[in-house]
Write a protein that holds these residues in place. Structure first.
Motif, PDB file in Angstrom:
ATOM      1  N   THR A   7      87.819  22.349 112.223  1.00 28.48           N
ATOM      2  CA  THR A   7      88.787  22.594 111.143  1.00 28.48           C
ATOM      3  C   THR A   7      88.145  22.946 109.803  1.00 28.48           C
ATOM      4  OG1 THR A   7      88.797  20.313 110.353  1.00 28.48           O
ATOM      5  CG2 THR A   7      90.297  20.828 112.163  1.00 28.48           C
ATOM      6  N   GLY A   8      86.839  22.677 109.668  1.00 25.96           N
ATOM      7  CA  GLY A   8      86.178  22.886 108.384  1.00 25.96           C
ATOM      8  C   GLY A   8      86.193  21.643 107.497  1.00 25.96           C
ATOM      9  N   VAL A   9      86.918  20.603 107.943  1.00 26.04           N
ATOM     10  CA  VAL A   9      86.973  19.357 107.175  1.00 26.04           C
ATOM     11  C   VAL A   9      85.969  18.370 107.776  1.00 26.04           C
ATOM     12  CG1 VAL A   9      88.423  17.449 106.402  1.00 26.04           C
ATOM     13  CG2 VAL A   9      89.415  19.730 106.695  1.00 26.04           C
ATOM     14  N   PRO A  10      84.993  17.916 106.997  1.00 26.45           N
ATOM     15  CA  PRO A  10      84.023  16.965 107.547  1.00 26.45           C
ATOM     16  C   PRO A  10      84.703  15.663 107.957  1.00 26.45           C
ATOM     17  CG  PRO A  10      83.659  17.323 105.179  1.00 26.45           C
ATOM     18  CD  PRO A  10      84.694  18.296 105.607  1.00 26.45           C
ATOM     19  N   SER A  11      84.147  14.969 108.949  1.00 29.51           N
ATOM     20  CA  SER A  11      84.730  13.717 109.426  1.00 29.51           C
ATOM     21  C   SER A  11      84.365  12.582 108.472  1.00 29.51           C
ATOM     22  CB  SER A  11      84.188  13.384 110.822  1.00 29.51           C
ATOM     23  OG  SER A  11      82.801  13.109 110.723  1.00 29.51           O
ATOM     24  N   ALA A  12      85.058  11.434 108.632  1.00 28.59           N
ATOM     25  CA  ALA A  12      84.766  10.258 107.807  1.00 28.59           C
ATOM     26  C   ALA A  12      83.306   9.848 107.981  1.00 28.59           C
ATOM     27  CB  ALA A  12      85.699   9.118 108.190  1.00 28.59           C
ATOM     28  N   GLN A  13      82.820  10.006 109.192  1.00 26.44           N
ATOM     29  CA  GLN A  13      81.434   9.657 109.486  1.00 26.44           C
ATOM     30  C   GLN A  13      80.476  10.595 108.732  1.00 26.44           C
ATOM     31  OE1 GLN A  13      80.793   9.721 113.709  1.00 26.44           O
ATOM     32  NE2 GLN A  13      78.823   8.625 113.528  1.00 26.44           N
ATOM     33  N   ASP A  14      80.803  11.888 108.742  1.00 26.81           N
ATOM     34  CA  ASP A  14      79.989  12.855 107.989  1.00 26.81           C
ATOM     35  C   ASP A  14      79.895  12.412 106.528  1.00 26.81           C
ATOM     36  OD1 ASP A  14      79.588  14.617 110.141  1.00 26.81           O
ATOM     37  OD2 ASP A  14      81.432  15.737 109.718  1.00 26.81           O
ATOM     38  N   ILE A  15      81.044  12.078 105.943  1.00 24.96           N
ATOM     39  CA  ILE A  15      81.096  11.732 104.523  1.00 24.96           C
ATOM     40  C   ILE A  15      80.332  10.438 104.247  1.00 24.96           C
ATOM     41  CG2 ILE A  15      82.643  11.112 102.612  1.00 24.96           C
ATOM     42  CD1 ILE A  15      82.624  14.109 103.545  1.00 24.96           C
ATOM     43  N   ALA A  16      80.496   9.458 105.138  1.00 27.17           N
ATOM     44  CA  ALA A  16      79.802   8.173 104.952  1.00 27.17           C
ATOM     45  C   ALA A  16      78.291   8.395 104.853  1.00 27.17           C
ATOM     46  CB  ALA A  16      80.136   7.231 106.105  1.00 27.17           C
ATOM     47  N   GLY A  17      77.802   9.357 105.620  1.00 29.88           N
ATOM     48  CA  GLY A  17      76.364   9.630 105.642  1.00 29.88           C
ATOM     49  C   GLY A  17      75.813  10.244 104.359  1.00 29.88           C
ATOM     50  N   VAL A  18      76.680  10.800 103.513  1.00 26.69           N
ATOM     51  CA  VAL A  18      76.192  11.438 102.276  1.00 26.69           C
ATOM     52  C   VAL A  18      76.695  10.714 101.019  1.00 26.69           C
ATOM     53  CG1 VAL A  18      75.920  13.713 103.335  1.00 26.69           C
ATOM     54  CG2 VAL A  18      78.098  13.133 102.246  1.00 26.69           C
ATOM     55  N   THR A  19      77.284   9.534 101.236  1.00 23.59           N
ATOM     56  CA  THR A  19      77.774   8.732 100.106  1.00 23.59           C
ATOM     57  C   THR A  19      76.793   7.580  99.881  1.00 23.59           C
ATOM     58  OG1 THR A  19      80.015   9.262 100.817  1.00 23.59           O
ATOM     59  CG2 THR A  19      79.790   7.488  99.210  1.00 23.59           C
TER      60      THR A  19
END
Lengths: 166, 431
Positions: A7-19
């Protein structure tokens, strides 16, 4: 399969990894690099004057952050060719955070202008106000717009729409 | 008919052709650069987004600015003659390139040829695809970014490769609505950062979807999309009607290789490289001696690799004309090869590398077959390149010390042959 590639929207896991961890988020502005695929690109590392975006061994490396060195200056936000970097300041006020976003549209918004804040899918999630506009460096630079947003949405808001007048 | 003589002719003044010309000219090669466009830069002149790549190269710069810089370098280079608004018509055995200039048909006689003609866009079959309002992505970019004309008000984008994603972004920047991006594959084709960028702006990207039909009386008034099943068939009941006046096709490119067919270079169908491509060695030389290739015509990639490959072709052509010392040659060749290897080292390049490996294996067997038929002249097929007169011997090269060995042969030792990472056939990519 991450929603990123469907979809082009990163997953919650993706985001957790860069926060960054909570204690770093409470200490001041930080950059978050939403670049999850190895592609041949390294300008972010070279844009950082504080050594926070670590040197690339291979041009395809995913950028690695050292948040202890990041000042939240947002030079990388303007430099990233993929418009994938944001700076978030969760210490802005009791209730609000400040988010720096790349913005390549004309006209540029003005300080004080109200905007509709959107999430990573472009859905309006709250109202916000433009606090600062940094014009891009001529001729190729990307302007950076700092917008205030509700603090609870610090990891959610990643775009804005200029409110239509009237 | 005017006759122009030159040492090197390059067809195509896109990133590959320009970099080939600048490299060759830097070694003193008299170069004639032919392009059918008015402006130099090929597709670069439409690329308003920032480029990836190395900070120390052109990363972070916009394509249109790279084009400007390259164009200035070409125009200020006394070794390069530019023939713009000029179409290449055919390349013949005596080294004649026939061109159509605004004033008429001319002959260009060159000792070496570099074909950097780029690619053309693929078409998709669906009812209504002949309606005005159905565009290729390249046309949309030309209208918007070269001529400042909006192609319409609301767009359905077909294909989520980098071109589909980037053109969607440029449409949004121009104030045009993008109703959706549909992608027949199960995953987005282009870089995630490009996809996320337009998704944040509210454009839905729908994988496993394609266009069913476009409709309208005089022009596109709407389009129907639907979901695809595992066998790429549309699923009845999943249709969605979108109110759009533009359907933009960004379903891929295919090498623009007619000149190479015409001049007798060995060609092969390699889906990973985008269709029929010439067989060429590491120096970028085809099986037609003295004819080199670079850029998308040699396999669909992107501008950064096209620029590096162009330099390689320019260097090889200069070397074969005897203009480059052994020392400089090996230094430059290693430098460019290293750059190409770096650009292609990521997972996004696995497909192109497997395509190149396939192509090199075919080149090897063609060369072996040629060696066998040379040993048995009676069996020699009529269309064997060895039958044709070799390119006119370079006048300049004659006065140079003789180079031992054939460069093309030396370059054919293929280091990329091992890099075959499970090539998958993707011929059914309907978008």
């Amino acid at each position: 399969m991450s929603t990123l590639v469907t979809t082009g929207v990163p997953s919650a896991q993706d985001i957790a990894g860069v926060t960054p961890p909570e204690e770093r988020r409470a200490r001041g502005p930080y950059a978050t690099i939403e670049c999850f695929q190895p592609i041949p690109c390294d300008p972010c590392h070279h844009s950082c004057r504080f050594g926070a975006i670590q040197e690339f061994e291979d041009i395809n490396d995913i950028p690695k952050m050292d948040w202890s060195k990041c000042t939240g200056c947002a030079l990388c936000v303007a430099a990233c060719p993929g418009l994938a970097i944001f700076v978030v300041d969760e210490t802005y006020s009791e209730t609000e955070c400040l988010i720096a976003m790349p913005y390549e549209f004309v006209p540029l918004p003005e300080k004080g202008q109200p905007v509709k804040l959107t999430d990573r899918a472009g859905i309006v999630v709250a109202d916000g106000i433009v606090q600062r506009v940094v014009a891009g460096r001529k001729p190729a630079g990307t302007p950076v717009v700092w917008v205030s947003a509700p603090k609870r949405l610090a990891t959610v808001v990643r775009g804005f729409i200029l409110r239509k007048e009237g | 008919m005017a006759v122009r003589t030159t040492e090197l002719v390059i067809i195509g003044a896109g990133p590959a052709g320009i970099c080939a010309a600048l490299e060759a000219a830097s070694h003193g090669v008299k170069t004639t650069l032919v392009d059918r466009g008015e402006e130099l830069g090929g597709q670069l002149i439409k690329q308003t987004h920032k480029f990836f790549g190395w900070h120390k190269k052109s990363a972070g710069t916009r394509g249109v600015l790279i084009a400007k810089k390259l164009a200035e370098e070409v125009l200020n280079n006394e070794n390069i003659t530019l023939l713009n608004s000029t179409e290449a018509l055919g390349y013949y055995d005596d080294g004649t390139l026939l061109v159509e200039t605004p004033r008429g048909i001319d002959r260009v006689l060159g000792d070496r040829l570099i074909v950097a003609t780029g690619a053309s866009e693929r078409m998709l079959l669906f009812p209504g695809n002949d309606l005005p309002g159905v565009y290729g992505a390249g046309a949309v970019q030309t209208l918007m970014n070269v001529h400042g004309v909006r192609p319409g008000d609301s767009v359905l984008m077909i294909g989520s490769g980098n071109i589909g994603l980037i053109v969607s972004y440029q449409l949004l920047q121009a104030g045009v609505r993008v109703a959706a991006v549909v992608e027949a594959m199960p995953t987005i084709g282009g870089y995630a950062v490009h996809a996320s960028k337009i998704r944040r702006l509210g454009v839905p990207i729908m994988t496993r979807h394609t266009i069913k039909e476009a409709y309208g009386k005089e022009q596109v008034e709407g389009a129907v999309i639907w979901e695809l099943d595992e066998n790429w068939n549309g699923i009845p009941g999943t249709e969605k009607d979108l109110e759009v006046d533009v359907v933009c096709l960004a379903i891929g490119l295919t090498p623009l290789a007619e000149l190479l067919w015409q001049c007798g270079a060995e060609m092969a169908y390699i889906p990973e490289l985008g269709g029929f491509v010439p067989l060429y060695d590491e120096t970028m030389e085809t099986t037609r001696k003295g004819v080199f290739v670079a850029g998308d015509v040699a396999g669909i990639e992107e501008a950064s690799t096209a620029m590096a490959a162009g330099r390689m072709a320019g260097l090889s052509a200069a070397r074969s004309l005897g203009k480059v010392s052994d020392l400089d040659y090996s230094r430059l060749r290693n430098e460019i090869a290293g750059e190409l290897e770096g650009l292609r080292s990521g997972p996004a390049s696995a497909k192109i590398l497997s395509g190149i490996a396939k192509m090199r294996a075919m080149l090897q067997s063609v060369k072996e077959a040629a060696a066998v038929s040379e040993a048995e002249p009676a069996n020699q097929p009529a269309n064997q390149p060895a039958d044709q007169p070799a390119n006119r011997p370079a006048k300049q090269a004659a006065s140079e010390p003789a180079k031992e060995g054939d460069l093309a042969e030396a370059g054919a030792r293929d280091s990329e042959a091992q890099g075959n990472n499970g090539s998958k056939s993707e011929e059914a990519v309907g978008a």
